[in-house]
Design a protein around this motif. Structure first.
Motif, mmCIF file in Angstrom:
data_model
loop_
_atom_site.group_PDB
_atom_site.id
_atom_site.type_symbol
_atom_site.label_atom_id
_atom_site.label_comp_id
_atom_site.label_asym_id
_atom_site.label_seq_id
_atom_site.Cartn_x
_atom_site.Cartn_y
_atom_site.Cartn_z
ATOM 1 N N PHE A 21 -5.752 14.456 5.975
ATOM 2 C CA PHE A 21 -6.227 14.697 4.606
ATOM 3 C C PHE A 21 -5.371 13.812 3.712
ATOM 4 C CE2 PHE A 21 -6.419 16.716 0.498
ATOM 5 C CZ PHE A 21 -7.540 17.534 0.447
ATOM 6 N N PHE A 22 -6.005 12.847 3.057
ATOM 7 C CA PHE A 22 -5.267 11.911 2.206
ATOM 8 C C PHE A 22 -5.042 12.520 0.821
ATOM 9 C CE2 PHE A 22 -7.038 9.219 5.479
ATOM 10 C CZ PHE A 22 -5.980 8.381 5.769
ATOM 11 N N HIS A 23 -3.792 12.444 0.365
ATOM 12 C CA HIS A 23 -3.407 12.977 -0.934
ATOM 13 C C HIS A 23 -3.095 11.886 -1.964
ATOM 14 C CE1 HIS A 23 -2.776 17.361 -0.111
ATOM 15 N NE2 HIS A 23 -2.742 16.925 1.128
ATOM 16 N N TRP A 24 -2.852 10.668 -1.490
ATOM 17 C CA TRP A 24 -2.430 9.602 -2.416
ATOM 18 C C TRP A 24 -2.746 8.268 -1.783
ATOM 19 C CZ3 TRP A 24 3.376 8.919 -4.277
ATOM 20 C CH2 TRP A 24 3.401 8.205 -5.487
ATOM 21 N N LEU A 25 -3.474 7.433 -2.517
ATOM 22 C CA LEU A 25 -3.803 6.092 -2.056
ATOM 23 C C LEU A 25 -3.663 5.112 -3.216
ATOM 24 C CD1 LEU A 25 -7.072 6.918 -0.074
ATOM 25 C CD2 LEU A 25 -4.912 6.176 0.956
ATOM 26 N N LEU A 26 -2.747 4.165 -3.051
ATOM 27 C CA LEU A 26 -2.605 3.057 -4.004
ATOM 28 C C LEU A 26 -2.609 1.766 -3.213
ATOM 29 C CD1 LEU A 26 0.335 4.342 -6.268
ATOM 30 C CD2 LEU A 26 -2.108 4.483 -6.763
ATOM 31 N N VAL A 27 -3.454 0.829 -3.605
ATOM 32 C CA VAL A 27 -3.484 -0.484 -2.957
ATOM 33 C C VAL A 27 -3.204 -1.559 -4.012
ATOM 34 C CG1 VAL A 27 -5.164 0.345 -1.265
ATOM 35 C CG2 VAL A 27 -5.970 -0.903 -3.268
ATOM 36 N N ASP A 28 -2.980 -2.770 -3.541
ATOM 37 C CA ASP A 28 -2.724 -3.920 -4.426
ATOM 38 C C ASP A 28 -1.549 -3.656 -5.368
ATOM 39 O OD1 ASP A 28 -5.018 -4.693 -3.112
ATOM 40 O OD2 ASP A 28 -6.273 -4.849 -4.898
ATOM 41 N N VAL A 29 -0.562 -2.898 -4.866
ATOM 42 C CA VAL A 29 0.665 -2.696 -5.639
ATOM 43 C C VAL A 29 1.431 -4.018 -5.622
ATOM 44 C CG1 VAL A 29 2.834 -1.412 -5.773
ATOM 45 C CG2 VAL A 29 0.723 -0.244 -5.053
ATOM 46 N N PRO A 30 1.804 -4.563 -6.790
ATOM 47 C CA PRO A 30 2.396 -5.903 -6.842
ATOM 48 C C PRO A 30 3.644 -6.040 -5.978
ATOM 49 C CG PRO A 30 1.773 -5.187 -9.045
ATOM 50 C CD PRO A 30 1.584 -4.002 -8.148
ATOM 51 N N VAL A 85 0.863 -1.174 0.000
ATOM 52 C CA VAL A 85 0.000 0.000 0.000
ATOM 53 C C VAL A 85 0.900 1.223 0.000
ATOM 54 C CG1 VAL A 85 -1.510 1.425 1.461
ATOM 55 C CG2 VAL A 85 -2.036 -0.989 1.106
ATOM 56 N N VAL A 86 0.574 2.192 -0.854
ATOM 57 C CA VAL A 86 1.265 3.476 -0.881
ATOM 58 C C VAL A 86 0.263 4.545 -0.469
ATOM 59 C CG1 VAL A 86 2.337 5.213 -2.373
ATOM 60 C CG2 VAL A 86 2.920 2.789 -2.657
ATOM 61 N N MET A 87 0.663 5.402 0.463
ATOM 62 C CA MET A 87 -0.217 6.518 0.817
ATOM 63 C C MET A 87 0.608 7.750 1.155
ATOM 64 S SD MET A 87 -1.785 5.754 4.644
ATOM 65 C CE MET A 87 -2.806 4.383 4.113
ATOM 66 N N MET A 88 -0.014 8.908 0.937
ATOM 67 C CA MET A 88 0.542 10.165 1.410
ATOM 68 C C MET A 88 -0.597 10.945 2.024
ATOM 69 S SD MET A 88 1.034 13.705 0.791
ATOM 70 C CE MET A 88 1.442 14.355 -0.824
ATOM 71 N N PHE A 89 -0.358 11.469 3.246
ATOM 72 C CA PHE A 89 -1.411 12.235 3.908
ATOM 73 C C PHE A 89 -0.812 13.388 4.701
ATOM 74 C CE2 PHE A 89 -0.171 9.045 6.975
ATOM 75 C CZ PHE A 89 -0.275 9.663 8.210
ATOM 76 N N ASP A 90 -1.657 14.373 4.953
ATOM 77 C CA ASP A 90 -1.319 15.563 5.721
ATOM 78 C C ASP A 90 -2.146 15.520 7.004
ATOM 79 O OD1 ASP A 90 -1.206 18.123 6.811
ATOM 80 O OD2 ASP A 90 -1.983 19.140 5.030
ATOM 81 N N PRO A 91 -1.500 15.404 8.187
ATOM 82 C CA PRO A 91 -2.249 15.328 9.437
ATOM 83 C C PRO A 91 -2.604 16.695 10.024
ATOM 84 C CG PRO A 91 0.077 15.036 9.890
ATOM 85 C CD PRO A 91 -0.046 15.222 8.399
ATOM 86 N N ASP A 92 -2.273 17.769 9.307
ATOM 87 C CA ASP A 92 -2.387 19.123 9.851
ATOM 88 C C ASP A 92 -3.541 19.935 9.269
ATOM 89 O OD1 ASP A 92 -0.029 18.813 11.436
ATOM 90 O OD2 ASP A 92 1.177 19.114 9.628
#
Length: 207
Positions: A83-92, A52-59
């Motif tokens: 605030f989620f900026h990027w969500l990728l799941v099932d990345v091989p 899983v790849v994610m990027m988020f801002d907690p502020d």
């Protein structure tokens, strides 16, 4: 596990080429290049079946009433939310690199499509909610859309880039799933995680 984010040094500002919004002295903000940065990782544990790849801002302000309003500021002591900026799941499981610009290259008014993308499966980010009231921009925003914190916020925002190695090939998430759904689905399946944190602000007093 170790993660590297191309151009982002731990604790330092995220380069503007990765931002959804860049500072503009005339009207506070203009659209930025909005390219996803390159991610590369190694030290992957045995038994990893996907990432899983994610990027988020907690502020992000928990109350948006004063966001980007002339003559007002967002106080530092206001409660903050993710605030989620990027969500990728099932990345091989064989993946070790996401190239710069692979998942986003420019602001896409009304958003990018959900579902399978160039790498993995895209979830929706919180621009979907934030821009819902803007007729020119409202839509479903999936994949990567970069930093664009309120220009009147008293605090610098932090951006956590994360990669999680999982013991399952798929989280079985479909449709417009969000960051909370991803966190729930991967609970109990994380073998290892890595994080790099950058900062960003559009407040000229903090730049």
């Amino acid at each position: 596990m170790k993660l590297e984010v191309g151009g982002v040094t731990e604790g330092h500002p995220v380069p503007e080429k990765f931002a959804f919004g860049v500072f503009n002295p005339d009207n506070h903000m203009s659209f930025g290049p909005n390219r996803n940065p390159e991610l590369s990782w190694d030290g992957v544990p045995e038994g990893t079946k996907s990432f899983v790849v994610m990027m988020f801002d907690p502020d992000v302000p928990s109350v948006a009433d004063d966001v980007n309003q002339e003559g007002k500021t967002i106080p530092a002591d206001l409660p903050r939310v993710d605030f989620f900026h990027w969500l990728l799941v099932d990345v091989p499981a064989t993946t070790r690199l996401i190239p710069e610009g692979e998942d986003s290259d420019g602001v896409s008014p009304k958003g990018k499509p959900v579902g399978p993308g160039p790498v993995g499966v895209r979830g929706i980010n919180n621009y979907t909610q934030f821009l819902a009231g803007n007729p020119d921009m409202a839509g479903t925003y999936a994949g990567y859309d970069g930093p664009c914190p309120p220009w009147n916020d008293e605090i610098i925002h932090h951006y956590h880039f994360e990669v999680h190695a999982l013991d399952v090939e798929s989280l079985n998430l479909t449709g417009e799933f969000d960051g909370n759904a991803v966190r729930e689905a991967m609970a109990g399946h994380v073998l290892a995680s890595a994080r790099v944190t950058g900062t960003y602000t559009l407040n000229p007093a903090l730049r």
